[in-house]
Design an enzyme around this catalytic site. Sequence first.
Site, short mmCIF file in Angstrom:
data_model
loop_
_atom_site.label_atom_id
_atom_site.label_comp_id
_atom_site.label_asym_id
_atom_site.label_seq_id
_atom_site.Cartn_x
_atom_site.Cartn_y
_atom_site.Cartn_z
N VAL A 9 -22.38 -112.57 3.64
CA VAL A 9 -21.53 -113.56 2.70
C VAL A 9 -21.87 -114.77 3.25
O VAL A 9 -22.53 -114.98 4.31
CB VAL A 9 -20.20 -113.05 2.90
CG1 VAL A 9 -19.71 -111.71 2.41
CG2 VAL A 9 -19.76 -113.18 4.40
N SER A 10 -21.70 -115.77 2.25
CA SER A 10 -22.08 -117.17 2.43
C SER A 10 -21.13 -117.89 3.40
O SER A 10 -21.34 -119.05 4.18
CB SER A 10 -22.00 -117.91 1.31
OG SER A 10 -23.03 -116.93 0.34
N THR A 11 -19.77 -117.53 3.41
CA THR A 11 -18.83 -118.26 4.22
C THR A 11 -17.81 -117.32 5.11
O THR A 11 -17.84 -116.11 4.82
CB THR A 11 -17.89 -119.16 3.40
OG1 THR A 11 -16.86 -118.40 2.73
CG2 THR A 11 -18.72 -119.95 2.44
#
Length: 191
Positions: A9-11
């Site tokens: 996931v990005s964050t």
Amino acid sequence: MALIGLVRVSTDKQKTQRQHDALEPICLKVFEEKISGKLAVDDRPGLTAAIGYMREGDMLCVQEVDRLGRNLLEGLICLNDLFERGISVKVLEGIAAGEHTERSLILDLALALAEDRRRDIVRKTRNGLEAARKRGRVGGRPSVVDDDKRAAILARRGRGESIRTIATGVGVSVGVVHKTLASEQETAAPA
């Protein structure tokens, strides 16, 4: 042959449980990272660890192609490196679902679409923030400095205390003290 999973996931705020639920029942080991998919492989610790763990004949498993990355060039480089090492890729969902032992048009297209979706997300976010600013709404975290803390910071600085001493005494970071003092100077300058 071992099936090795990659969850991305990005964050930090995004959840990974859906990906873990899909991969853990079928994978020997699952690596996770919370980092942008647009970065190079060397800048992605989870992907680097997964690749380092894998041996010829193993298979890297992701829920969707965009978990491999959202940068077409880096995704293609990653796939080429995997395939050259004799490592295949398994995609569970999406247009490239299936097992891949070499590059294919559908896999390349799925990576290109992932990059396009990332650009679209960035554009929509930027447009939304700009529209909110036009309506007078400013994003970001709320200020930790209320009127009492501002007064305390200014009074302590007026007595000649160092910024670090003020930060410790008021219970805020050094950066917050700097920002508060700079804001006060900007306000006082026109007057």
